[in-house]
Write a protein that holds these residues in place. Sequence first.
Motif: not given
Length: 346
Positions: A138-158
């Motif tokens: 969303g508008p705030e926050g950053l991805f860290t190494e501990d962020t849960a995976y949540d891929p949204r496209s075939p590319y990111s899922a692969s």
Amino acid sequence: MRLIVTGGAGFIGSAVVRLAVARGHSVLNIDALTYAACLENVASVAADPNYSFLQGDICDRAAMDRAFATHRPDAVLHLAAESHVDRSIDGPGAFINTNITGTYTLLEAARGFWTKAGRPEGFRFLHVSTDEVFGSLGPEGLFTEDTAYDPRSPYSASKAASDHLVRAWGATYGLPVLLSNCSNNYGPYHFPEKLIPVVILNALAGRPIPIYGAGENVRDWLYVEDHADALLTVLAKGQLGRSYNIGGENEVRNLDLVRRICAILDEQRPKATPYGDQISFVSDRPGHDARYAIDPSRVREELGWRPSVTLDQGLAQTVAWYLENESWWRALQNRDGVGERLGSGD
């Protein structure tokens, strides 16, 4: 070091190859030379005695076994991947094959070589991935190494699947692995179907400059040569089994990015009307993630790395490179799908 770099004729891989050879490493570049690869990307090091090339598919176990046995690497930098989100929407099968099956095959080849060599302590397998595995912010926050995976496209899922395989081979078999997840790269030799080259080349051709949706999607942009330096830093200094988020610390909306490129073109290649007049809004990509932003504090604090190129510097250098290297990009514009709208979900 003796390195195997997979995907070394691609955009990011070739930057790694050029830098590694410049630093005196012996590099075997393995690339299948699919549509997005270009040996011109590594022409500057092709005659160097520390460079060699193998046209090979990472899904071909026998070929990978031979490559390991012949080159006897101290480390592997695994960058070979299908990477264009729009193409993954239209044809996900190639992404499953290369990114998942290919990574599995390469891991097994590396494990076999490492085991037969007596499990040398200095061996490393660095898997290069993307921030897209984390999904959308969303508008705030950053991805860290501990962020849960949540891929949204075939590319990111692969790519998420390949990340899990690498971690599993480290945990189950003890293979000395490292992982990195990077933000959007840009710079010289960027394949013409990606956003920044599309903007530059459409602008120069007088064609509409397409922006998905309202252009509100936010990305963090990382200059590709900074990324190559970060990867060699992770390889040399990273803690085994650990992942490192590599970001450019350059968040910007797509619309603002395009306007900045147009302004640079107005300066470097002026014409009668502003390039920004060519901006055109088109229907959005299915499942288009709203925002990516990386927290790079681990790689900065543990390894002492941070980007050296600001977005304004990098964009100016990138535009200048495309203006000076027309023969490179013109040769690629006839390749399959380049210049077409892909990923509409139809």
